[in-house]
Design a protein around this motif. Structure first.
Motif, short mmCIF file in Angstrom:
data_model
loop_
_atom_site.label_atom_id
_atom_site.label_comp_id
_atom_site.label_asym_id
_atom_site.label_seq_id
_atom_site.Cartn_x
_atom_site.Cartn_y
_atom_site.Cartn_z
N ALA A 137 91.77 60.20 18.30
CA ALA A 137 90.64 60.32 17.38
C ALA A 137 90.35 58.98 16.72
O ALA A 137 89.18 58.59 16.55
CB ALA A 137 90.92 61.38 16.33
N GLY A 138 91.41 58.23 16.36
CA GLY A 138 91.22 56.90 15.76
C GLY A 138 90.57 55.93 16.72
O GLY A 138 89.69 55.14 16.34
N ARG A 139 90.97 55.99 17.98
CA ARG A 139 90.36 55.11 18.99
C ARG A 139 88.88 55.41 19.16
O ARG A 139 88.06 54.51 19.26
CB ARG A 139 91.07 55.29 20.33
CG ARG A 139 92.42 54.64 20.38
CD ARG A 139 93.04 54.82 21.74
NE ARG A 139 94.38 54.25 21.75
CZ ARG A 139 95.37 54.70 22.48
NH1 ARG A 139 95.18 55.72 23.30
NH2 ARG A 139 96.55 54.14 22.43
N LEU A 140 88.55 56.69 19.20
CA LEU A 140 87.14 57.07 19.35
C LEU A 140 86.33 56.62 18.14
O LEU A 140 85.20 56.16 18.27
CB LEU A 140 87.01 58.58 19.54
CG LEU A 140 87.47 59.12 20.89
CD1 LEU A 140 87.44 60.64 20.89
CD2 LEU A 140 86.62 58.57 22.01
N ALA A 141 86.90 56.75 16.94
CA ALA A 141 86.19 56.34 15.73
C ALA A 141 85.96 54.83 15.72
O ALA A 141 84.89 54.36 15.33
CB ALA A 141 86.99 56.76 14.49
N ARG A 142 86.96 54.03 16.15
CA ARG A 142 86.79 52.57 16.20
C ARG A 142 85.71 52.18 17.19
O ARG A 142 84.90 51.30 16.93
CB ARG A 142 88.11 51.89 16.56
CG ARG A 142 88.99 51.63 15.38
CD ARG A 142 90.09 50.66 15.75
NE ARG A 142 90.82 51.06 16.93
CZ ARG A 142 91.94 51.80 16.93
NH1 ARG A 142 92.45 52.20 15.81
NH2 ARG A 142 92.53 52.12 18.05
N ARG A 143 85.68 52.83 18.33
CA ARG A 143 84.65 52.53 19.33
C ARG A 143 83.26 52.82 18.78
O ARG A 143 82.31 52.09 19.04
CB ARG A 143 84.88 53.34 20.60
CG ARG A 143 85.98 52.81 21.45
CD ARG A 143 86.01 53.54 22.77
NE ARG A 143 87.33 53.39 23.34
CZ ARG A 143 88.00 54.33 23.96
NH1 ARG A 143 87.47 55.52 24.11
NH2 ARG A 143 89.20 54.12 24.43
N ALA A 144 83.15 53.91 18.03
CA ALA A 144 81.84 54.31 17.50
C ALA A 144 81.37 53.34 16.42
O ALA A 144 80.17 53.12 16.26
CB ALA A 144 81.91 55.71 16.94
N ARG A 145 82.30 52.73 15.66
CA ARG A 145 81.94 51.82 14.56
C ARG A 145 81.52 50.45 15.06
O ARG A 145 80.79 49.74 14.40
CB ARG A 145 83.10 51.66 13.60
CG ARG A 145 83.27 52.79 12.64
CD ARG A 145 84.24 52.41 11.57
NE ARG A 145 85.47 51.91 12.14
CZ ARG A 145 86.68 52.39 11.90
NH1 ARG A 145 86.81 53.41 11.10
NH2 ARG A 145 87.74 51.88 12.45
N ARG A 146 82.05 50.02 16.18
CA ARG A 146 81.73 48.68 16.69
C ARG A 146 80.26 48.55 17.01
O ARG A 146 79.66 49.42 17.63
CB ARG A 146 82.50 48.41 17.98
CG ARG A 146 83.95 48.09 17.76
CD ARG A 146 84.52 47.64 19.07
NE ARG A 146 85.96 47.89 19.03
CZ ARG A 146 86.71 48.16 20.08
NH1 ARG A 146 86.17 48.21 21.27
NH2 ARG A 146 87.98 48.36 19.95
N ALA A 147 79.71 47.45 16.58
CA ALA A 147 78.31 47.18 16.93
C ALA A 147 78.27 46.71 18.37
O ALA A 147 79.16 46.02 18.84
CB ALA A 147 77.77 46.09 16.00
N PRO A 148 77.24 47.08 19.08
CA PRO A 148 77.15 46.61 20.47
C PRO A 148 77.04 45.10 20.51
O PRO A 148 76.34 44.48 19.70
CB PRO A 148 75.89 47.28 21.00
CG PRO A 148 75.18 47.83 19.83
CD PRO A 148 76.13 47.90 18.68
#
Length: 154
Positions: A137-148
């Motif tokens: 869940a933490g990995r998915l949240a970090r991916r979602a926060r990163r700007a493209p």
């Protein structure tokens, strides 16, 4: 454990069982073979749930597993079924899936499929499973926060 806590846990278990039974198909992920999920069809007989390999899916084995439905993972134990229940289970599969293609329903009610039928018992996730789920869940949240990142050629 208080009576209220037990009642709450029981109601939660009923909700989970109801959601699993309502699902058309579930992904079964065995604890021993996490990379090899198989699709299963679920029916209810009495107060118990049963899962069989869907047509074209590999047969599973008994033991600890997870059932996945709509992105939700439920830890379960798959137990072998007494042979005298297979006829009743065939009827339950025909009642729930009878509208599907006849060859698929025939495959699920065959003797080969009956050998891969398991009773589903809910269980609590182990600490290791809870930690792995939190890490994912933490990995998915970090991916979602990163700007493209911009294209290197721009």
């Amino acid at each position: 454990m208080t009576l209220l806590t037990r009642a709450t846990a029981f109601l939660h278990e009923l909700d989970v069982l109801e959601a699993l039974e309502a699902a058309t198909a579930v992904q079964v992920v065995l604890a021993r073979e996490p990379g090899r999920p198989w699709r299963g069809w679920v029916v209810q007989l009495g107060h118990d749930l049963y899962v069989r390999a869907a047509p074209g899916a590999a047969l599973g084995t008994a033991g600890r597993a997870h059932l996945q439905v709509d992105g939700t993972r439920q830890p379960v134990v798959l137990a072998e079924v007494a042979p005298e229940l297979h006829g009743l289970l065939d009827d339950a599969y025909l009642a729930k899936y009878g509208r599907c293609a006849p060859e698929k329903v025939g495959a699920v009610t065959s003797d080969v499929a009956a050998a891969g039928t398991f009773r589903v018992r809910l269980r609590r996730a182990t600490w290791a499973e809870r930690i792995a789920e939190a890490v994912d869940a933490g990995r998915l949240a970090r991916r979602a926060r990163r700007a493209p990142e911009p294209c290197p050629s721009c």
